[in-house]
Enzyme design. Structure first.
Site, PDB file in Angstrom:
ATOM      1  N   GLY A   1    -140.836  11.721 -31.070  1.00 20.83           N
ATOM      2  CA  GLY A   1    -142.264  11.529 -30.888  1.00 20.83           C
ATOM      3  C   GLY A   1    -142.612  10.974 -29.529  1.00 20.83           C
ATOM      4  O   GLY A   1    -143.035  11.702 -28.627  1.00 20.83           O
TER       5      GLY A   1
ATOM      6  N   TYR B   1    -149.127   6.154 -46.835  1.00 24.26           N
ATOM      7  CA  TYR B   1    -150.346   6.896 -47.141  1.00 24.26           C
ATOM      8  C   TYR B   1    -150.360   7.244 -48.638  1.00 24.26           C
ATOM      9  O   TYR B   1    -149.490   6.791 -49.390  1.00 24.26           O
ATOM     10  CB  TYR B   1    -150.467   8.115 -46.232  1.00 24.26           C
ATOM     11  CG  TYR B   1    -150.569   7.727 -44.771  1.00 24.26           C
ATOM     12  CD1 TYR B   1    -151.587   6.877 -44.340  1.00 24.26           C
ATOM     13  CD2 TYR B   1    -149.641   8.149 -43.834  1.00 24.26           C
ATOM     14  CE1 TYR B   1    -151.681   6.478 -43.011  1.00 24.26           C
ATOM     15  CE2 TYR B   1    -149.725   7.754 -42.507  1.00 24.26           C
ATOM     16  CZ  TYR B   1    -150.747   6.912 -42.095  1.00 24.26           C
ATOM     17  OH  TYR B   1    -150.828   6.511 -40.791  1.00 24.26           O
TER      18      TYR B   1
ATOM     19  N   ARG C   1    -142.145  14.876 -45.782  1.00 31.06           N
ATOM     20  CA  ARG C   1    -141.711  13.669 -45.056  1.00 31.06           C
ATOM     21  C   ARG C   1    -141.747  12.503 -46.029  1.00 31.06           C
ATOM     22  O   ARG C   1    -142.737  12.312 -46.748  1.00 31.06           O
ATOM     23  CB  ARG C   1    -142.608  13.388 -43.858  1.00 31.06           C
ATOM     24  CG  ARG C   1    -142.284  12.045 -43.185  1.00 31.06           C
ATOM     25  CD  ARG C   1    -143.034  11.816 -41.884  1.00 31.06           C
ATOM     26  NE  ARG C   1    -142.298  12.372 -40.766  1.00 31.06           N
ATOM     27  CZ  ARG C   1    -142.407  11.930 -39.501  1.00 31.06           C
ATOM     28  NH1 ARG C   1    -143.221  10.924 -39.208  1.00 31.06           N
ATOM     29  NH2 ARG C   1    -141.724  12.473 -38.528  1.00 31.06           N
TER      30      ARG C   1
END
Length: 789
Positions: A718, A573, A621
């Protein structure tokens, strides 16, 4: 069949004997360039599983091996003078020369032609003259080199230096002797193989090797069979105490760097690779001889079962490759651990031993608990004492603090995009999704990546915090978590960058929207992958706008009641793409070397840290590697983590990849944990920051093993929480833990006891007059003379 085998080592000879046993009509010729009495190395180790296969295939070979085995169950670890023994493992070893003699005699007995001191004919000639050509010619296989275009080998030469030696000191068990010297950490891998000797492998990092002056013979070309006596004499001095007056034995002993061999294909027409020619695995995890003999057994079986050579070789590779690759993954983890053993020099000795034992991820805490309950209890109690904990409990249920935020346990629900918002507003789905994970026992629940502007979204279904309507909706989520559970909830803030304006995951991940596209931006005008958006290169004005968006979102997040904020600088990202040289080709002060590539992500982080309340932690992160050539590596990740910690990151959440579609990750169980391990020891722990491990961690046993070994402070899971929202509470029930680290909501308290699932889980009557004592470890030591008994 007419079978040609190039190489008369254990793998080649065993295959020849098995094929002759299956069909005496096979015409088999083995070429071995050495004499029958020539052998390099000392001992070879076998697992019970492999020995069972050998016994089923050929009892004559098995019985002859059995009579010569040294057997033991213990592992002795001495760490800088601190001794530990761990039992219940199970090993069998023998002299490599004895094994060769057994296989040579068996091959001769069955009528195999073995030509010693003879080079094999050219492989092209063999291909024409024989139905099958087996390349069992070792790590430097000439056959593999000849057909490199077909086999596509990769040879990964590692940096550590090691030398294969023997000693007439007969060890009683497997020995790991880890010595802190003035030059650095050195280690010995040792084990008995007979009544008269033990293998003695010395290994160390290259810089330690050079500091100790052991590189004095570097570049010397030793003739075959000649050992590096100068280095051997130096080793004898350094390890005089460990040798305890015994001799070092040499056999072609010189400094080596381990090479991991892999091949994309193992067969080409009627030529097949076997043993070290096809694959290698580091000596710290298993024997190359063991793997070669397993190869031989599988190949012989497939040749016997299939009507054509091509079908048989395809079946052999299909059946055998997953087994070998699993071993190689464990071996890779093990060799990398030993390459970095100096990193753990300051660990508590008992924790160091546990770390060593679990280095490959094949042995876990529960394995050790089954094999040696006393040692497992020592480790668990030591961990609790080191944390200052009031109770001895499974490591995952020990409390932990990120900055000033107290967590009841060390389980984090990892951020997972749900793509289920409308106009960025979370709704009932998000209350149920995140609320159920909080009720399920996790210490910290993280939101998905919450986007800082409409253009920052990955998809139209992504949540946001760019307006007050969204803030109010998030307040509903945080209020539920705080009112109904003792979990904490964290906000992950991010910007999609060049990965934005795409469809919902189930409509086509990373595919551009068919309509309603918005402009995407990035550090450079480079797409994430083929058929992806080409971003517009950001200007300084764009950067200023993004910083402002992060600040506004951080303030709204604080108002919404989030306990922690994580800046998302991973997974390709926007901030991650600035960090990666794959995505960032700028020529200004925001591109080029790592210092420049860090500049904008740190600007964003600093702004968020200033905007979020000082008494609440801000974390980050990162992607620890891009998994592509010329991308960021774990070495870059250390410096990236160091920079964020220096700017106030209370924790580093260590993920990897997703920076480019060209990535080739090395997936496997807990595959990202080694990155977290390195960052924790080299960066975070010395600075008082925490590290979160994430990536294919799916069992409470793996979580406890990671924490007890000191590889991370917390574990984020997750998909496991999608499978079972109450995973943490279930883990508590299965470990029979009741305490503050797993407090059940009153409404769920009836579920604390694991329910019976079948008759075998039912309560059984007592039918014994005397209760059996709890089982302790089986401690079998090797004593010379036992084989003869």
């Amino acid at each position: 069949m007419r079978i040609a085998i190039v190489g008369g080592g254990p793998g080649g000879l065993y295959l020849a004997a098995l094929m002759k046993q299956l069909d005496p009509g096979h015409e088999i010729t083995v070429w071995e360039r050495n004499a029958p009495d020539d052998t390099f190395g000392f001992g070879v180790v076998f697992s019970d599983e492999t020995l069972g296969g050998i016994e089923n295939a050929d009892t004559a070979v098995h019985d002859a091996m059995e009579s010569r085995f040294a057997r033991w169950t213990d592992i002795d670890i001495e760490f800088d003078g601190h001794p530990f023994t761990v039992g219940g493992q199970g090993f069998a070893a023998m002299a490599r020369k004895d094994l060769l003699h057994i296989l040579q005699e068996r091959a001769a007995e069955l009528g195999v032609t073995v030509q010693y001191r003879t080079l094999a004919p050219e492989v092209d000639e063999l291909r024409r003259s024989y139905d099958l050509v087996v390349a069992a010619d070792g790590i430097n296989s000439a056959v593999r080199t000849k057909y490199a275009d077909a086999f596509v080998p990769s040879l990964d030469q590692r940096t550590n230096k090691y030398m294969w030696l023997g000693t007439d000191r007969v060890f009683e068990a497997f020995q790991f002797l880890v010595k802190q010297t003035e030059f650095g950490t050195m280690q010995i891998h040792g084990y008995p193989f007979s009544d008269g000797g033990s293998t003695f492998i010395v290994e160390m990092a290259e810089d330690v090797w050079r500091k100790a002056g052991l590189d004095s013979t570097e570049g010397t070309q030793f003739p075959p069979g000649v050992s590096d006596e100068e280095s051997v004499a130096r080793i004898r001095e350094i390890f005089a105490a460990e040798l305890a007056g015994h001799n070092l034995l040499t056999n072609n002993s010189r400094w080596l760097s381990f090479t991991t061999v892999r091949n994309e294909r193992w067969h080409h027409h009627n030529v097949v690779l076997l043993g070290d020619a096809a694959h290698t695995a580091h000596f710290s995890i298993g024997s190359g001889t063991k793997l070669a003999m397993e190869d031989a057994l599988a190949l012989a079986a497939c040749l016997h079962e299939h009507p054509t050579v091509d079908e048989a070789l395809t079946a052999y590779e299909t059946e055998r490759r997953p087994v070998v690759e699993s071993t190689q993954r464990a071996a890779q983890a093990s060799l990398e651990w030993f390459e970095n053993i100096g990193r753990y020099a300051d660990q508590d000795p008992a924790q160091f031993c546990f770390n060593l034992l679990t280095r490959s991820r094949r042995i876990t805490f529960d394995n050790l608990k089954d094999r040696d309950p006393g040692f497992a209890d020592l480790i668990e109690r030591g961990f609790a004492e080191a944390q200052g904990a009031a109770e001895s409990a499974p490591a995952m249920f020990q409390p932990f603090s990120i900055g000033g935020l107290e967590l009841k346990n060390r389980i984090v629900v990892s951020p997972m995009d749900m793509y289920s918002a409308v106009d960025g507003v979370p709704d009932d789905f998000h209350v149920v999704h995140l609320g159920s994970k909080a009720l399920g026992g996790a210490g910290l629940v993280m939101t998905e990546m919450v986007c800082v502007s409409p253009e920052a979204r990955i998809t139209p279904g992504c949540t946001g915090l760019w307006n007050d309507t969204q803030r109010e909706a998030w307040t509903r989520v945080t209020s539920f978590v705080h009112d109904r559970s003792t979990a904490k909830i964290g906000l992950q803030l991010g910007h999609s960058g060049r990965k934005g304006s795409t469809r919902l995951m189930w409509e086509g991940m990373d595919k551009p929207l068919a309509e309603g596209n918005w402009e995407v931006v990035g550090p450079s005008a480079l797409p994430y992958g083929a058929k992806c958006h080409v971003p517009r290169e950001m200007t300084r004005a764009d950067m200023d706008a993004v910083v402002a968006d992060f600040v506004s979102a951080a303030r709204r997040g604080a108002d919404a009641g989030f306990d922690l904020l994580e800046v998302h600088a991973a997974h390709g990202y926007l901030l991650s793409s600035f960090l990666s040289p794959i995505a960032n080709r700028r020529t200004d002060e925001y591109g080029g070397d790592l210092t420049n590539r860090l500049r904008f992500p740190l600007e964003v982080f600093d702004a968020v840290r200033s905007a979020f309340p000082a008494d609440r932690p801000v974390t980050v992160r990162i992607s620890a590697t891009d998994w592509v050539p010329d991308g960021n590596t774990e070495h870059d990740a250390v410096e990236i983590a160091r920079a964020f910690v220096a700017h106030g990151a209370a924790a580093v959440d260590v993920s990897s990849g997703q920076v480019t579609k060209d990535e080739k990750p090395a997936y496997g169980r807990s595959y990202q944990t080694p990155f977290a391990d390195r960052i924790r020891h080299e960066v975070a722990a010395p600075a008082g920051a925490a590290v979160i491990a994430v990536g294919a961690i799916s069992s409470y046993d793996d979580v406890n093993s990671i924490l007890l070994a000191g590889r991370a402070d917390l574990c984020a899971l997750g998909r496991t929480h999608l499978y079972n929202p109450q995973w943490t509470l279930q883990a508590a029930a299965e470990q029979e833990y009741r305490g503050a680290g797993a407090d059940w909501p009153a409404q769920f308290a009836a579920g604390r006891r694991k329910p019976p699932t079948s008759r075998t889980d039912a309560v059984r009557p007592r039918l014994a007059l005397l209760r059996e004592a709890p089982r302790d470890a089986v401690h079998l030591r090797w004593t010379p003379g036992r084989a003869a008994e």
